[in-house]
Design a protein around this motif. Structure first.
Motif, PDB file in Angstrom:
ATOM      1  N   ALA A  36       0.810  -1.224   0.000  1.00 55.70           N
ATOM      2  CA  ALA A  36       0.000   0.000   0.000  1.00 55.70           C
ATOM      3  C   ALA A  36       0.839   1.268   0.000  1.00 55.70           C
ATOM      4  N   THR A  38       2.472   2.367  -2.684  1.00 53.19           N
ATOM      5  CA  THR A  38       2.377   2.971  -4.017  1.00 53.19           C
ATOM      6  C   THR A  38       1.240   2.294  -4.801  1.00 53.19           C
ATOM      7  N   GLY A  39       1.028   2.782  -6.008  1.00 49.96           N
ATOM      8  CA  GLY A  39       0.172   2.102  -6.987  1.00 49.96           C
ATOM      9  C   GLY A  39      -1.251   1.833  -6.526  1.00 49.96           C
ATOM     10  N   ALA A  59       4.086  -2.422   3.569  1.00 51.16           N
ATOM     11  CA  ALA A  59       5.016  -2.493   2.419  1.00 51.16           C
ATOM     12  C   ALA A  59       6.389  -2.434   3.075  1.00 51.16           C
ATOM     13  N   ALA A  85       7.311  -4.227   6.379  1.00 53.05           N
ATOM     14  CA  ALA A  85       7.583  -5.667   6.340  1.00 53.05           C
ATOM     15  C   ALA A  85       8.076  -6.050   4.959  1.00 53.05           C
ATOM     16  N   HIS A 114       0.451  -6.914  -2.763  1.00 53.30           N
ATOM     17  CA  HIS A 114       1.857  -6.584  -3.011  1.00 53.30           C
ATOM     18  C   HIS A 114       2.472  -7.492  -4.085  1.00 53.30           C
ATOM     19  N   ILE A 115       3.501  -6.974  -4.734  1.00 53.75           N
ATOM     20  CA  ILE A 115       4.306  -7.793  -5.661  1.00 53.75           C
ATOM     21  C   ILE A 115       5.760  -7.348  -5.557  1.00 53.75           C
ATOM     22  N   TYR A 141       1.216 -14.737   0.445  1.00 50.83           N
ATOM     23  CA  TYR A 141      -0.247 -14.590   0.350  1.00 50.83           C
ATOM     24  C   TYR A 141      -0.938 -15.733   1.100  1.00 50.83           C
ATOM     25  N   VAL A 162      -5.448  -9.787  -5.305  1.00 53.80           N
ATOM     26  CA  VAL A 162      -5.239  -9.000  -6.532  1.00 53.80           C
ATOM     27  C   VAL A 162      -4.360  -9.818  -7.485  1.00 53.80           C
ATOM     28  N   SER A 163      -4.971 -10.236  -8.581  1.00 52.31           N
ATOM     29  CA  SER A 163      -4.256 -11.034  -9.562  1.00 52.31           C
ATOM     30  C   SER A 163      -4.227 -10.275 -10.892  1.00 52.31           C
ATOM     31  N   LEU A 209      -6.822  -8.163 -13.260  1.00 50.39           N
ATOM     32  CA  LEU A 209      -6.655  -6.809 -13.797  1.00 50.39           C
ATOM     33  C   LEU A 209      -5.898  -6.830 -15.119  1.00 50.39           C
ATOM     34  N   LEU A 211      -3.930  -3.995 -17.928  1.00 46.98           N
ATOM     35  CA  LEU A 211      -2.851  -3.022 -17.679  1.00 46.98           C
ATOM     36  C   LEU A 211      -3.397  -1.784 -16.950  1.00 46.98           C
ATOM     37  N   THR A 214      -0.053   2.327 -13.176  1.00 45.23           N
ATOM     38  CA  THR A 214       0.842   2.627 -12.048  1.00 45.23           C
ATOM     39  C   THR A 214       2.247   2.881 -12.597  1.00 45.23           C
ATOM     40  N   SER A 216       5.134   1.763 -11.725  1.00 44.99           N
ATOM     41  CA  SER A 216       6.012   0.603 -11.939  1.00 44.99           C
ATOM     42  C   SER A 216       5.615  -0.142 -13.213  1.00 44.99           C
ATOM     43  N   ALA A 217       4.318  -0.240 -13.500  1.00 41.29           N
ATOM     44  CA  ALA A 217       3.883  -0.949 -14.707  1.00 41.29           C
ATOM     45  C   ALA A 217       4.224  -0.142 -15.960  1.00 41.29           C
TER      46      ALA A 217
HETATM   47  P1  NDP Z   1       3.378  -1.370  -7.503  1.00 44.02           P
HETATM   48  O1  NDP Z   1       4.699  -1.849  -8.015  1.00 44.02           O
HETATM   49  O2  NDP Z   1       2.985   0.027  -7.744  1.00 44.02           O
HETATM   50  O3  NDP Z   1       3.319  -1.616  -5.923  1.00 44.02           O
HETATM   51  C1  NDP Z   1       3.848  -2.761  -5.351  1.00 44.02           C
HETATM   52  C2  NDP Z   1       3.709  -2.635  -3.850  1.00 44.02           C
HETATM   53  O4  NDP Z   1       4.292  -3.796  -3.233  1.00 44.02           O
HETATM   54  C3  NDP Z   1       4.424  -1.423  -3.282  1.00 44.02           C
HETATM   55  O5  NDP Z   1       3.670  -0.894  -2.222  1.00 44.02           O
HETATM   56  C4  NDP Z   1       5.741  -2.005  -2.769  1.00 44.02           C
HETATM   57  O6  NDP Z   1       6.197  -1.185  -1.718  1.00 44.02           O
HETATM   58  C5  NDP Z   1       5.276  -3.375  -2.280  1.00 44.02           C
HETATM   59  N1  NDP Z   1       6.365  -4.354  -2.255  1.00 44.02           N
HETATM   60  C6  NDP Z   1       7.293  -4.583  -3.216  1.00 44.02           C
HETATM   61  N2  NDP Z   1       8.139  -5.551  -2.817  1.00 44.02           N
HETATM   62  C7  NDP Z   1       7.746  -5.933  -1.579  1.00 44.02           C
HETATM   63  C8  NDP Z   1       8.240  -6.865  -0.633  1.00 44.02           C
HETATM   64  N3  NDP Z   1       9.319  -7.617  -0.868  1.00 44.02           N
HETATM   65  N4  NDP Z   1       7.586  -6.984   0.556  1.00 44.02           N
HETATM   66  C9  NDP Z   1       6.506  -6.214   0.826  1.00 44.02           C
HETATM   67  N5  NDP Z   1       5.977  -5.325  -0.036  1.00 44.02           N
HETATM   68  C10 NDP Z   1       6.609  -5.169  -1.212  1.00 44.02           C
HETATM   69  O7  NDP Z   1       2.289  -2.417  -8.052  1.00 44.02           O
HETATM   70  P2  NDP Z   1       0.875  -2.142  -8.757  1.00 44.02           P
HETATM   71  O8  NDP Z   1       0.120  -1.171  -7.928  1.00 44.02           O
HETATM   72  O9  NDP Z   1       1.105  -1.857 -10.185  1.00 44.02           O
HETATM   73  O10 NDP Z   1       0.199  -3.583  -8.648  1.00 44.02           O
HETATM   74  C11 NDP Z   1      -0.606  -3.918  -7.536  1.00 44.02           C
HETATM   75  C12 NDP Z   1      -1.238  -5.263  -7.793  1.00 44.02           C
HETATM   76  O11 NDP Z   1      -1.993  -5.206  -9.005  1.00 44.02           O
HETATM   77  C13 NDP Z   1      -0.244  -6.410  -7.952  1.00 44.02           C
HETATM   78  O12 NDP Z   1      -0.729  -7.572  -7.346  1.00 44.02           O
HETATM   79  C14 NDP Z   1      -0.177  -6.584  -9.455  1.00 44.02           C
HETATM   80  O13 NDP Z   1       0.199  -7.897  -9.834  1.00 44.02           O
HETATM   81  C15 NDP Z   1      -1.610  -6.276  -9.843  1.00 44.02           C
HETATM   82  N6  NDP Z   1      -1.720  -5.906 -11.249  1.00 44.02           N
HETATM   83  C16 NDP Z   1      -1.179  -4.713 -11.667  1.00 44.02           C
HETATM   84  C17 NDP Z   1      -1.243  -4.386 -13.009  1.00 44.02           C
HETATM   85  C18 NDP Z   1      -0.675  -3.107 -13.537  1.00 44.02           C
HETATM   86  O14 NDP Z   1      -0.673  -2.938 -14.769  1.00 44.02           O
HETATM   87  N7  NDP Z   1      -0.225  -2.182 -12.687  1.00 44.02           N
HETATM   88  C19 NDP Z   1      -1.859  -5.280 -13.998  1.00 44.02           C
HETATM   89  C20 NDP Z   1      -2.392  -6.493 -13.428  1.00 44.02           C
HETATM   90  C21 NDP Z   1      -2.319  -6.777 -12.097  1.00 44.02           C
HETATM   91  P3  NDP Z   1       7.698  -1.140  -1.153  1.00 44.02           P
HETATM   92  O15 NDP Z   1       8.598  -0.943  -2.324  1.00 44.02           O
HETATM   93  O16 NDP Z   1       7.665   0.029  -0.215  1.00 44.02           O
HETATM   94  O17 NDP Z   1       7.916  -2.423  -0.443  1.00 44.02           O
END
Ligand code: NDP
Length: 282
Positions: A36, A38-39, A59, A85, A114-115, A141, A162-163, A209, A211, A214, A216-217
């Motif tokens: 939470a 970003t994105g 995050a 975390a 998160h990813i 997860y 969130v997939s 979802l 594209l 965000t 990062s995407a």
């Molecule tokens: P972002 O890359 O914007 O955000 C990822 C979040 O995960 C950040 O808050 C990051 O924060 C946190 N994170 C990264 N690594 C770790 C870690 N090791 N431990 C804990 N937290 C971590 O992703 P999106 O908002 O783009 O995507 C969100 C979800 O939506 C994901 O599940 C993604 O698969 C899904 N999705 C997104 C799409 C897109 O086009 N954007 C398309 C399809 C699905 P921090 O760096 O502070 O840890």
């Protein structure tokens, strides 16, 4: 065309008869959102805040989480707490759920979003990276879901996963990521059957979802793939609605469902289309 037209009509018929979203139901709801800082996760935190929820966000970057939590309070969250975390760690997933259970006195929503970061490139044998990504995107997860289930059972709560479209239909340059999303769909699809068969109180919502715009995407796909990106805030709101209305599956944008059907019904033309929508010159 007739086929796609009929599917669209069926889709909207199902949508119109789906339970309607009551924003009031989220007032005081106890919510844990991962990823939470970003994105989409950040946008979900703001949406839950506007609905008056009590939220825990997580995050890795504590300073950013603090800013997001402050904004949540200014938007109307009844409570906004954060805990840093790393989801690649063995113990942090449990630590985060325990923190939320302790501070909020239970959970109504566990939103797993998160990813870990992964390159957008051809697979070239980085097995250790896939192992690490599986820990972050998949094992954490299931660990968090298992830890939170007793509380969600008590509260008639919801598990929101969130997939991605890439977890239904693989594309190039995303082998490690797609494998983690396929794993999530398989695991939580199976779990949702088991919960229903046990007449559990817990609902599972799996969100597919397309594209989303965000940072990062967009950084990854810019110049490589020409498909429209949809707004993160709207994706976030749709995920929240899916959880609140206990919808088993969400497809956002809506036509991602049609794309998954076409992939199964017309595999060769779908593969041709997929491989030709990327700018790639070997
Ligand atoms: P972002 O890359 O914007 O955000 C990822 C979040 O995960 C950040 O808050 C990051 O924060 C946190 N994170 C990264 N690594 C770790 C870690 N090791 N431990 C804990 N937290 C971590 O992703 P999106 O908002 O783009 O995507 C969100 C979800 O939506 C994901 O599940 C993604 O698969 C899904 N999705 C997104 C799409 C897109 O086009 N954007 C398309 C399809 C699905 P921090 O760096 O502070 O840890």
């Amino acid at each position: 065309k007739i086929l796609i037209g009929s599917i669209s009509v069926a889709y909207f018929a199902v949508k119109w008869t789906a339970p309607s979203f009551d924003p009031g139901s989220l007032k005081g709801a106890r919510v844990l959102v991962t990823g939470a800082s970003t994105g989409i996760g950040e946008q979900m935190a703001y949406n839950y805040a506007q609905f008056g929820a009590r939220i825990v966000i997580t995050a890795r970057r504590e300073n950013i989480l603090q800013q997001v939590a402050e904004k949540c309070l200014s938007l109307g969250a009844q409570e906004a707490l954060y805990i840093a975390a790393d989801m690649a760690s063995e113990s942090d997933p449990d630590k985060v759920v325990d923190f939320a259970l302790d501070k909020l006195g239970g959970l109504d929503y566990l939103v797993l979003n998160h990813i870990g970061s992964t390159p957008f490139s051809m697979w070239s044998g980085e097995v250790d990276h896939v192992r690490w990504l599986m820990k972050v995107n998949f094992f954490s997860y299931i660990q968090m879901a298992w830890r939170a289930l007793p509380s969600l059972e008590q509260s008639k709560g919801s598990l929101v996963i969130v997939s991605s479209l890439l977890g239904k239909m693989p594309g190039p340059f995303t082998a490690p990521y797609a494998s983690t999303k396929f794993a999530l769909n398989g695991f939580f699809g199976s779990l949702s059957h088991e919960l229903a068969m046990k007449k559990s109180n817990v609902s599972v919502s799996i969100c597919t979802l397309g594209l989303i715009d965000t940072e990062s995407a967009m950084e990854k796909v810019r110049g490589v793939v020409n498909v429209p990106a949809y707004p993160a805030a709207e994706a976030a709101l749709n995920i929240i609605k899916a959880g609140a209305t206990r919808q088993l599956e969400l497809y956002y944008p809506w036509f991602t469902q049609i794309i998954t059907l076409c992939k199964d019904w017309f595999p060769s033309s779908s593969n041709f289309f997929i491989q030709n929508s990327y700018n790639y010159n070997p």
